[in-house]
Design a protein around this motif. Structure first.
Motif, short mmCIF file in Angstrom:
data_model
loop_
_atom_site.label_atom_id
_atom_site.label_comp_id
_atom_site.label_asym_id
_atom_site.label_seq_id
_atom_site.Cartn_x
_atom_site.Cartn_y
_atom_site.Cartn_z
N LEU A 1 8.88 7.70 5.55
CA LEU A 1 9.93 6.94 6.23
C LEU A 1 9.99 7.31 7.70
CD1 LEU A 1 12.71 6.86 3.51
CD2 LEU A 1 11.14 5.04 4.20
N ILE A 2 9.89 8.62 7.99
CA ILE A 2 9.93 9.03 9.40
C ILE A 2 8.75 8.43 10.16
CG2 ILE A 2 9.72 11.00 10.97
CD1 ILE A 2 11.15 12.69 8.92
N ALA A 3 7.56 8.53 9.58
CA ALA A 3 6.37 8.04 10.28
C ALA A 3 6.46 6.53 10.48
CB ALA A 3 5.12 8.39 9.49
N ASP A 4 6.92 5.81 9.45
CA ASP A 4 6.98 4.36 9.54
C ASP A 4 8.02 3.92 10.57
OD1 ASP A 4 5.86 2.05 8.81
OD2 ASP A 4 6.94 1.78 6.94
N VAL B 1 9.64 -0.91 3.53
CA VAL B 1 10.53 0.25 3.55
C VAL B 1 11.44 0.23 2.32
CG1 VAL B 1 12.40 1.36 4.81
CG2 VAL B 1 10.42 0.47 6.04
N THR B 2 11.95 -0.97 1.98
CA THR B 2 12.80 -1.09 0.80
C THR B 2 12.04 -0.67 -0.46
OG1 THR B 2 13.66 -3.04 1.92
CG2 THR B 2 14.42 -2.65 -0.32
N LEU B 3 10.80 -1.15 -0.57
CA LEU B 3 9.99 -0.81 -1.75
C LEU B 3 9.75 0.69 -1.83
CD1 LEU B 3 7.25 -3.58 -1.98
CD2 LEU B 3 8.88 -2.94 -3.72
N VAL B 4 9.45 1.32 -0.69
CA VAL B 4 9.21 2.77 -0.69
C VAL B 4 10.44 3.50 -1.22
CG1 VAL B 4 8.94 4.77 0.81
CG2 VAL B 4 7.44 2.82 1.09
N ILE B 5 11.61 3.09 -0.75
CA ILE B 5 12.83 3.76 -1.20
C ILE B 5 13.05 3.52 -2.69
CG2 ILE B 5 15.34 3.80 -0.94
CD1 ILE B 5 14.86 3.15 2.04
N LEU B 6 12.81 2.28 -3.14
CA LEU B 6 12.96 1.96 -4.57
C LEU B 6 12.04 2.81 -5.42
CD1 LEU B 6 13.27 -1.90 -5.10
CD2 LEU B 6 14.73 -0.10 -6.00
N VAL B 7 10.78 2.93 -4.97
CA VAL B 7 9.81 3.72 -5.72
C VAL B 7 10.24 5.19 -5.76
CG1 VAL B 7 7.47 4.62 -5.70
CG2 VAL B 7 7.85 2.20 -5.36
N ALA B 8 10.74 5.68 -4.63
CA ALA B 8 11.16 7.08 -4.57
C ALA B 8 12.28 7.34 -5.57
CB ALA B 8 11.62 7.43 -3.16
N ILE B 9 13.13 6.35 -5.79
CA ILE B 9 14.26 6.57 -6.71
C ILE B 9 13.84 6.32 -8.16
CG2 ILE B 9 16.58 5.79 -7.31
CD1 ILE B 9 16.88 4.94 -4.38
N LEU B 10 13.11 5.22 -8.39
CA LEU B 10 12.88 4.78 -9.77
C LEU B 10 11.44 4.90 -10.26
CD1 LEU B 10 15.09 1.58 -9.80
CD2 LEU B 10 15.57 3.72 -10.97
N SER C 1 5.53 -10.39 9.99
CA SER C 1 5.10 -9.00 9.89
C SER C 1 6.30 -8.07 9.89
CB SER C 1 4.12 -8.66 11.01
OG SER C 1 4.77 -8.54 12.23
N ILE C 2 7.33 -8.41 10.65
CA ILE C 2 8.51 -7.53 10.68
C ILE C 2 9.29 -7.65 9.38
CG2 ILE C 2 10.60 -6.94 11.92
CD1 ILE C 2 9.29 -7.98 14.40
N ALA C 3 9.40 -8.89 8.86
CA ALA C 3 10.10 -9.06 7.59
C ALA C 3 9.38 -8.30 6.48
CB ALA C 3 10.20 -10.54 7.24
N ASN C 4 8.03 -8.34 6.51
CA ASN C 4 7.27 -7.60 5.51
C ASN C 4 7.46 -6.10 5.66
OD1 ASN C 4 6.18 -9.59 3.95
ND2 ASN C 4 4.31 -9.78 5.15
N LYS C 5 7.61 -5.68 6.90
CA LYS C 5 7.82 -4.25 7.13
C LYS C 5 9.14 -3.81 6.49
CE LYS C 5 7.60 -0.81 10.59
NZ LYS C 5 6.43 -0.43 11.35
N MET C 6 10.16 -4.65 6.63
CA MET C 6 11.44 -4.31 5.99
C MET C 6 11.29 -4.25 4.48
SD MET C 6 14.14 -6.48 8.21
CE MET C 6 15.48 -6.22 7.06
N LEU D 1 0.82 -1.22 0.00
CA LEU D 1 0.00 0.00 0.00
C LEU D 1 0.86 1.27 0.00
CD1 LEU D 1 -2.93 1.07 0.18
CD2 LEU D 1 -2.51 1.37 2.61
N LEU D 2 1.80 1.34 0.92
CA LEU D 2 2.62 2.57 1.02
C LEU D 2 3.42 2.83 -0.25
CD1 LEU D 2 4.03 2.95 4.62
CD2 LEU D 2 2.45 4.40 3.39
#
Lengths: 488, 163
Positions: A339-342, A413-422, A405-410, A303-304
């Motif tokens: 990222l800050i909120a998450d 965050v990785t996906l959010v950063i990837l989307v922000a770049i690409l 749930s924690i692994a999915n959270k990681m 979602l994020l």
């Protein structure tokens, strides 16, 4: 556990006593009890660990020993008489000092008798522990409320109460040079895959470490070779009914003493997204619950990243959904806000684990009112960030497996950063990588994404729909069951 | 493997794995082209299955509706039977996800470079956005892995149980 040396018990009691003194420091450790008795003119030494034995039983035992001492009119030796007259169901004669020491430290009483090359061991152990109670992480509305405890004997009993099958095997072994931790492998002999049982036994026997302090988790790291995967490769449960139903499916359960969580092997991703509650409801309701849960888990990952993509490129949105995205401009880039909120939410979760209950109420208030509201008021966050971060956090909490749930959270965050770049490319590449990396994992030779990838129609339909018990005629093939038929 | 006791498998061995391969092909086609509709709806990609199958030949408004997308997804499911067969007859003995990944990439290249003259509505490769390239390539890779890994796993499982 093979002991390196094997010292025989000698006839001279003094020598045995000196040996015990050297090895376990009887007068240095205050928790090791030692008493000398004289029975029928023979010296008898009794050793025990004070915290691990029940006092009334020791007292009763000693009383019996003294009574032997008052009757002299029999021809049997003292050893035979003591062995015969001890009123306890588990009495064993051993001839090795090392066995005596291991057993003594496990909580058994050891009795040395002068002039004998064997010692008597009486199983009077009683470990400090709690009674079975409902596990916090796997609550159900209806159904049994008992849960595994820290005591491996009680745990096998809880399983045995559910499976009174003569073919249920509980094999025990000891691991740890110093800790000598008991590990039990449970399986149904004519159902479970013998290859898997062998493999687990071999992996466990090859462990050569001083102690398994984190019990099941330490053991898990030895048997599944985790590497750098954040995803949980085995499933834990604290519920005996869940363990029993997996045993019936042909899984192998590994229990480690001192931990209430038992390990279910082999495990796939989809074992982590099911919950006992689904099986306590009618099949349709269970299916509904499961779909809502799947939706939660999917949104906790995707979602994020999807939202941040739409914020960055509003032209991607179709007409009907064009309201998505923040209305007002903000000074901080939305990605950074997310990222800050998450990470802030993650910090809150970590803090909540070890905050005592009275303080955690205050902590919740501070987090909700002060941080959330005021961050929006001062213009640091746009309200939508809070909304989406909160929704995906709820998705995380809807994941039954805490580890997943924690692994999915990681991953999120990785996906959010990837989307922000690409941008779009980042989202698609990230998603493909998420799926492919999961598909590549093999836990104990089991494909992690089975039955979705590799696809198995029958098993996949049982994941999508919660089938009723009468319809489940065969066991799942992932466990390689020897005996496939569950019911006629 | 779950549907029947293993003894029954051994009577009609090849057909059983082959039948499963067809099932895998159909499901894979539906699943990933449905995801393709999703990426089309959100403009990740300019193309969906319907662009190839309907919009290339029919000029009516109907081709832009949901019904067209659903029909196209179903047709891809059927076409996908062919690629599953192809994989079954050529690569089923390969293990792991890599052969499937390459298979998907090759399929993507075939559809976007070799077969484009068949679909007039599809722009040439250089006219598409780079987002379309990446999105479709990812979908084809996932599709290829789905088909490839599943078929080779079924085949491997079958061989293990036969031994």
């Amino acid at each position: 556990m093979p002991t390196d040396t094997n010292t025989p018990i000698v006839m001279k009691l003094d020598q045995n006593r000196r040996f015990m003194q050297d090895r376990i420091g009887v007068d240095q450790s205050f928790d090791i009890g030692f008493r000398t008795l004289h029975i029928l003119d023979k010296e008898v030494n009794v050793y025990y660990v004070t915290g691990l034995c029940e006092t009334p039983i020791i007292v009763e035992l000693m009383r019996q020993l003294f009574e032997i001492g008052t009757e002299t009119n029999e021809k049997k030796t003292v050893f035979q008489r003591i062995k015969n007259d001890i009123p306890h169901q588990q009495v064993e004669a051993v001839d090795s000092m090392e066995t005596c020491i291991t057993q003594l430290l496990s909580g058994l009483i050891v009795i040395f008798i002068d002039g004998e090359t064997e010692a008597l061991i009486v199983d009077v152990r009683s470990y400090p522990g709690r009674t079975p109670e409902e596990p916090d992480t796997e609550k159900v509305i209806r159904g049994s409320r008992d849960g595994y405890t820290e005591n491996i004997i009680e745990n096998t009993a809880l399983t045995r109460r559910r499976i009174r099958d003569e073919r249920l095997r509980n094999e025990i072994m000891q691991v740890g040079e110093r800790s000598k931790t008991d590990i039990c492998i449970s399986y149904i002999q004519d159902v479970a895959d013998p290859g898997l049982v062998e493999r687990l036994k071999k992996e466990i026997q090859s462990i050569d470490v001083d102690g398994l302090s984190m019990a099941d988790k330490t053991l898990e790291e030895y048997i599944v070779h985790q590497g750098y995967t954040p995803f949980p490769l085995v499933r834990y449960t604290e519920r005996p009914d869940v363990a029993a139903s997996h045993l019936f499916e042909g899984h192998v359960i590994v229990m480690v003493d001192t931990s209430p969580s038992v390990i279910i092997t082999p495990t796939t991703y989809f074992h982590h997204v099911q919950h006992a509650e689904e099986f306590r409801q009618s099949p349709i309701v269970g299916t509904f619950v499961r779909w809502v849960r799947f939706f939660g888990i999917l949104s906790s990952v995707f979602l994020l990243p999807l939202w941040i993509l739409f914020v960055m490129q509003p032209d991607l949105l179709p007409e009907a959904l064009s309201f998505i995205g923040p209305n007002e401009e903000s000074t901080i880039p939305v990605v950074i806000q997310i990222l800050i909120a998450d990470l802030g939410l993650e910090m809150l979760r970590i803090a909540a684990i070890h905050t005592p209950t009275p303080l955690s109420t205050a902590m919740g208030l501070i987090a909700a009112v002060l941080i959330g509201q005021i961050a929006i008021d001062v213009g640091m966050f746009v309200p939508e960030v809070i909304l989406y971060v909160a929704v995906s956090a709820i998705g995380s909490y809807a994941t039954p497996s805490y580890e997943l749930s924690i692994a999915n959270k990681m991953s999120r965050v990785t996906l959010v950063i990837l989307v922000a770049i690409l941008g779009v490319k980042g989202f698609m590449i990230g998603m493909a990588f998420y799926i492919l990396l999961l598909a590549r994992i093999r836990s104990l030779n089991t494909p992690y994404l089975w039955p979705f990838l590799p696809f198995n129609a029958k098993a996949a339909s049982q994941i999508v729909l919660r089938m009723s018990m009468p319809m489940l005629k065969v066991r799942p093939s992932i466990t390689n069951p020897q005996n496939n038929q569950r019911q006629k | 493997m779950a549907d029947k006791p293993k003894e029954q498998h051994q009577q009609e061995p090849q057909q059983s794995v082959f039948g499963k391969a067809l099932g895998i092909g159909f499901t894979g086609g539906i699943l990933w082209s449905a995801l393709g509709v999703f990426t089309y709806y959100f403009h990740f990609s300019e193309l969906s299955a319907a662009s190839f199958l309907f919009r290339s030949y029919l000029q009516t408004d109907w081709t832009g509706t949901w019904l067209a997308e659903v029909l196209a997804v179903l047709i891809v499911g059927v076409i996908s039977l062919v690629s599953a067969m192809l994989y079954y007859f050529t690569l089923k003995k390969q293990q792991g996800i890599w052969p499937g990944l390459v298979f998907g990439l090759v399929l993507w290249a075939v559809v976007f470079f070799v077969l484009t003259p068949l679909f007039p509505a599809i722009p040439t490769f250089t006219e598409m956005t780079s987002d379309t390239w990446v999105t479709t390539a990812c979908l084809f890779i996932l599709y290829g892995v789905f088909i490839g890994y599943s078929i080779s796993y079924e085949y491997e499982e079958f061989n293990q149980s036969a031994n």
